[in-house]
Design a protein around this motif. Structure first.
Motif, mmCIF file in Angstrom:
data_model
loop_
_atom_site.group_PDB
_atom_site.id
_atom_site.type_symbol
_atom_site.label_atom_id
_atom_site.label_comp_id
_atom_site.label_asym_id
_atom_site.label_seq_id
_atom_site.Cartn_x
_atom_site.Cartn_y
_atom_site.Cartn_z
ATOM 1 N N LYS A 1 0.823 -1.216 0.000
ATOM 2 C CA LYS A 1 0.000 0.000 0.000
ATOM 3 C C LYS A 1 0.859 1.269 0.000
ATOM 4 O O LYS A 1 0.517 2.250 -0.659
ATOM 5 N N LEU B 1 -6.718 6.949 9.913
ATOM 6 C CA LEU B 1 -6.776 5.484 9.874
ATOM 7 C C LEU B 1 -5.364 4.954 10.026
ATOM 8 O O LEU B 1 -4.444 5.461 9.380
ATOM 9 N N LYS C 1 -3.282 1.838 9.062
ATOM 10 C CA LYS C 1 -3.470 0.771 8.069
ATOM 11 C C LYS C 1 -2.211 -0.062 7.924
ATOM 12 O O LYS C 1 -1.105 0.481 7.947
ATOM 13 N N GLY D 1 -5.146 -6.236 3.424
ATOM 14 C CA GLY D 1 -6.121 -6.706 2.461
ATOM 15 C C GLY D 1 -7.301 -7.226 3.235
ATOM 16 O O GLY D 1 -7.164 -7.598 4.409
ATOM 17 N N GLY D 2 -8.471 -7.214 2.597
ATOM 18 C CA GLY D 2 -9.663 -7.744 3.262
ATOM 19 C C GLY D 2 -9.996 -7.000 4.548
ATOM 20 O O GLY D 2 -10.619 -7.545 5.446
ATOM 21 N N GLY D 3 -9.600 -5.744 4.624
ATOM 22 C CA GLY D 3 -9.959 -4.938 5.792
ATOM 23 C C GLY D 3 -9.166 -5.279 7.041
ATOM 24 O O GLY D 3 -9.422 -4.728 8.108
ATOM 25 N N GLU E 1 -3.080 7.421 7.599
ATOM 26 C CA GLU E 1 -3.589 8.326 6.573
ATOM 27 C C GLU E 1 -4.893 8.962 7.034
ATOM 28 O O GLU E 1 -5.534 8.506 7.976
ATOM 29 N N LYS E 2 -5.255 10.034 6.378
ATOM 30 C CA LYS E 2 -6.468 10.784 6.716
ATOM 31 C C LYS E 2 -7.689 9.877 6.581
ATOM 32 O O LYS E 2 -7.814 9.122 5.618
ATOM 33 N N PHE E 3 -8.573 9.949 7.553
ATOM 34 C CA PHE E 3 -9.838 9.224 7.434
ATOM 35 C C PHE E 3 -10.824 10.132 6.725
ATOM 36 O O PHE E 3 -11.090 11.251 7.169
ATOM 37 N N ILE E 4 -11.335 9.659 5.619
ATOM 38 C CA ILE E 4 -12.290 10.454 4.847
ATOM 39 C C ILE E 4 -13.679 10.217 5.443
ATOM 40 O O ILE E 4 -14.144 9.083 5.514
ATOM 41 N N HIS F 1 -16.865 4.050 -1.410
ATOM 42 C CA HIS F 1 -15.826 3.291 -2.094
ATOM 43 C C HIS F 1 -16.258 3.136 -3.544
ATOM 44 O O HIS F 1 -17.257 2.500 -3.834
ATOM 45 N N GLN G 1 -20.561 -2.118 3.051
ATOM 46 C CA GLN G 1 -19.518 -2.973 3.622
ATOM 47 C C GLN G 1 -19.794 -3.250 5.088
ATOM 48 O O GLN G 1 -20.367 -2.434 5.779
ATOM 49 N N GLU H 1 -8.873 1.366 -6.956
ATOM 50 C CA GLU H 1 -9.886 1.716 -5.954
ATOM 51 C C GLU H 1 -9.709 3.155 -5.478
ATOM 52 O O GLU H 1 -8.592 3.578 -5.178
ATOM 53 N N ILE I 1 -11.571 6.353 -2.915
ATOM 54 C CA ILE I 1 -12.534 6.668 -1.895
ATOM 55 C C ILE I 1 -13.027 8.067 -2.242
ATOM 56 O O ILE I 1 -12.236 8.912 -2.645
ATOM 57 N N GLU J 1 -5.981 1.983 -3.485
ATOM 58 C CA GLU J 1 -5.015 0.953 -3.860
ATOM 59 C C GLU J 1 -5.427 0.377 -5.213
ATOM 60 O O GLU J 1 -6.530 0.623 -5.691
ATOM 61 N N THR K 1 -19.708 4.052 3.403
ATOM 62 C CA THR K 1 -19.194 2.783 3.930
ATOM 63 C C THR K 1 -19.712 2.530 5.350
ATOM 64 O O THR K 1 -19.559 1.440 5.875
#
Ligand code: ADP
Length: 660
Positions: free
Chosen positions: A116, A156, A158, A163-165, A200-203, A208, A232, A275, A277, A288, A438
């Motif tokens: 990422k 966030l 991360k 992957g897969g949250g 990273e910034k949470f939007i 998505h 989701q 992808e 956001i 990503e 989301t």
């Protein structure tokens, strides 16, 4: 063109890839673990090779065994599907080294996009707008706090290998940082063997939205429009659609151009997904790139009329992508709902079991990609996806209406699944309006889905159908038994239907053609076919086609329809009077107990006997399916006793502690 390809996957996606291969006249080789010897993808393949025991690491991820299967069968191409080895650059390289073609991108493109942090750097260089922050991993809490302060909370945390949250934590303020870092890194280590995380910034209110790209080996890249994947749970998609209700032509073109630029920058070939956001104001940021076929690719296939797997195979065989950007037309609206073996009433935890009954919905505009059959064993070893239901219509309302009916007609018994929950999303007015993000599931359904929550119309339909079913059973019994009863039943009878603690009156009369009509207070006429052992009632209520799932639970009818499940009891008026006189059974009060919401391992307890706990405070951490689940207090209270200790294996509903 290839004569034979091997599909290094299982389940619905293996079956999906084989369908296209067969249509192209290509022979197919399945691989499987020992528990999958009788799986649907094995049954549908021309040849199948056992690659190891149940655990994925020893079978579907066993590169040596898969390479042996390629050599042994003479497969000339390998399609990896999604998950497993699909984004493993070393596997792609090993396949090519063994003399077969990898039906996907080059190992270098996979590697560049697989991380990422690195992919964000590359995207920025290619002129793609990226989420603020997160172009370096954070070494410790101090670095994380500094990074967060520079971006501004919320942020966030991360996992770079994520992957897969997995390995993702929301941090609203400095105080939450230490916990989030620790658990994200821990989860990342356990899932990916790589504990690097970034901030990273949470939007806020994010949507998505992703762009499908298609590229050949000669530098020609196009995009196939977008998919909206905002519905989701646990940062994992369950419902997707194309187009997105948010985008206009201008934003679509801008997103598409950025996706194409990124694909060109990494010399991408094959199908891939970029992808993004997006926020409410249609600002969008790169998340990503997935260098593989996505689960939700069918919605794009529906609106573009293209077969993405066919193009992947052609491109891998060296063909040119003959489509030009201007040839791509988006026609109508498509929605995909993922049917999972999971329990929406228990935090969407994966379920397992044997499929004892399975009926797929059919009809115009409905596509099913499925990996199961009656008798299939759904195990804990693999992704719990059972099937994908895809509908396509001229517009969004049409696609939603088709989906509601398809979900009601789809019958899976024996394995707990989310079918009813998917129906509840479709029936939700906010979903229907397209105002989604989301956080939609969390906001609309809270922590647990309550299937007994029925709207007025849903309740009326279920009452009418229950009375009709009961009347038919009763008429059948009476006819077999003979006597005056039969006469009385056939010519119209009154019933009392008990549902959710209320009673409703219904009158049922036989109409021409042997059908029954019901009039309750809301006057619902039911016409339909049902034999006493049918799992699904199909018919019409007030002229509108309906399907209702039917189960007999003791004396009650358990009916499921449009996102609602109710146990209804139907009684003759005299019996109902007597029943009303009986004392009601009291439910045991368990509100003092904190119960484990899922089977799992109690990894830690955050409270001690005598401690005062406030609602929302963390009580315990339960590890299930490699995820750490933090259990929080639902109310204030003082801990009276601990009923479990760290290291214990917990069953669902097992008490963990008791409040005073
Ligand atoms: P994964 O690879 O684990 O699936 P992604 O980066 O694709 O992780 O993110 C998965 C989901 O998490 C997104 O669809 C979105 O719902 C949410 N998400 C990711 N990044 C952000 C962000 N910066 N702000 C808000 N939500 C995000």
């Amino acid at each position: 063109m290839f004569k034979k390809i091997l599909i290094a996957n299982r389940g619905e996606i293996a079956c999906r890839v084989m369908r296209t291969a067969k249509a192209m006249g290509i022979r197919t080789v399945a691989i499987h673990s020992d528990v999958d010897a009788d799986a649907r993808h094995v049954r549908e393949a021309d040849e199948a090779v056992l690659v190891g025991p149940a655990p994925s690491a020893q079978s579907y991820l066993n590169v040596e065994a898969i390479l042996r299967a390629i050599a042994q069968t003479g497969a000339e191409g390998v399609h990896p599907g999604y998950g497993f080895l699909s984004e493993n650059a070393a596997f792609a390289a090993a396949v090519e080294k063994a003399g077969a073609r990898f039906i996907g991108p080059s190992p270098s493109a996979i590697a560049a996009m697989g991380d990422k942090i690195r992919s964000k750097q590359l995207a920025r260089e290619a002129g793609v707008s990226v989420v603020p922050g997160g172009v370096e991993s954070v070494a410790d809490e101090e670095a994380a706090r500094e990074a967060a302060a520079a971006i501004g909370y919320p942020v966030l945390v991360k996992a770079s290998a994520g992957g897969g949250g997995k390995g993702m934590r929301l941090v609203r303020g400095e105080a939450e940082m230490a916990d989030a870092l620790r658990s994200a890194a821990h989860e990342a280590k356990a899932s990916f063997g790589d504990e690097r995380v970034f901030v990273e910034k949470f939007i806020e209110h994010p949507r998505h939205i992703e762009i499908q790209v298609l590229a050949d080996s000669y530098g020609h890249v196009i995009h196939l429009g977008e998919r909206e994947c905002s519905i989701q749970r646990r940062h994992q998609k369950v419902i997707e659609e194309s187009p997105s209700p948010l985008l206009d032509a201008k934003t679509r073109a801008a997103m598409g151009a950025q996706a194409v630029a990124l694909a060109q920058a990494v010399e991408y070939r094959s199908a891939g997904t970029v992808e993004f956001i997006a926020d409410r104001n249609k600002n969008f940021y790169f998340l990503e790139m997935n260098t593989r076929l996505q689960v939700e690719h069918p919605v794009t296939e529906k609106v573009t009329g293209l077969d993405l797997v066919e193009w992947m195979i052609r491109i891998a065989a060296g063909e040119r992508l003959t489509l030009k950007q201007k040839d791509v037309r988006l026609d109508g609206w498509a929605i995909e709902a993922r049917l999972y073996a999971e329990d929406p009433t228990r935090g969407f935890l994966p379920a397992s079991g044997r499929v004892v009954r399975y009926r797929e919905p059919t009809g115009a505009g409905v596509r099913i990609d499925s990996g199961i059959h009656e008798g299939a064993e759904v195990t804990v070893h693999y992704d719990p996806i059972l099937a994908k239901i895809v509908t396509h219509a001229a517009d969004r309302d049409g696609a939603v209406a088709l989906m509601r009916h398809a979900l009601d007609s789809c019958c899976v018994r024996g394995v707990v699944n989310n079918g009813l929950f998917l129906g509840a999303v479709m029936a939700n007015p906010r979903f229907q309006s397209g105002d989604i993000s989301t956080a939609f599931i969390q906001e609309e359904f809270g922590a647990a889905f309550d299937p007994a929550k029925a709207g007025k119309e849903q309740l009326a339909v279920l009452v009418a159908v229950a009375a009709t079913l009961h009347h038919r059973l009763h008429a059948r019994d009476a006819a077999i038994g003979g006597g005056q009863n039969a006469q009385r039943v056939a010519s119209g009878a009154e019933w009392v239907v008990l549902a959710n603690g209320d009673s409703h009156k219904a009158t049922v009369a036989e109409t021409a053609g042997g059908h029954a009509a019901v009039t309750s207070s809301d006057s619902h006429e039911v016409i339909g076919e049902w034999r006493f052992d049918d799992p699904v009632f199909r018919g019409a209520v007030n002229g509108r086609p309906v399907a209702v799932q039917v189960e007999r639970i003791g004396l009650a009818y358990r009916l499921s329809h449009d996102g609602v499940r109710l146990d209804l009891q139907v009684l003759a008026p005299r019996a109902a009077e007597l029943a009303a006189l009986m004392p009601a059974k009291k439910k045991q009060d368990m509100s003092r107990f904190v119960l484990s919401p899922m089977p799992g391992l109690l990894s830690s307890l955050a409270v001690a006997v005598g401690q005062d706990v406030k609602a929302g405070e963390a009580i315990a951490v339960i590890e299930a399916m490699k995820m750490e689940n933090v259990l929080r207090a639902e109310r204030d209270g003082r801990v009276a006793a601990l009923r479990a200790k760290p290291g214990d294996s917990l069953a669902a509903d097992q008490p963990i502690l008791e409040f005073e």
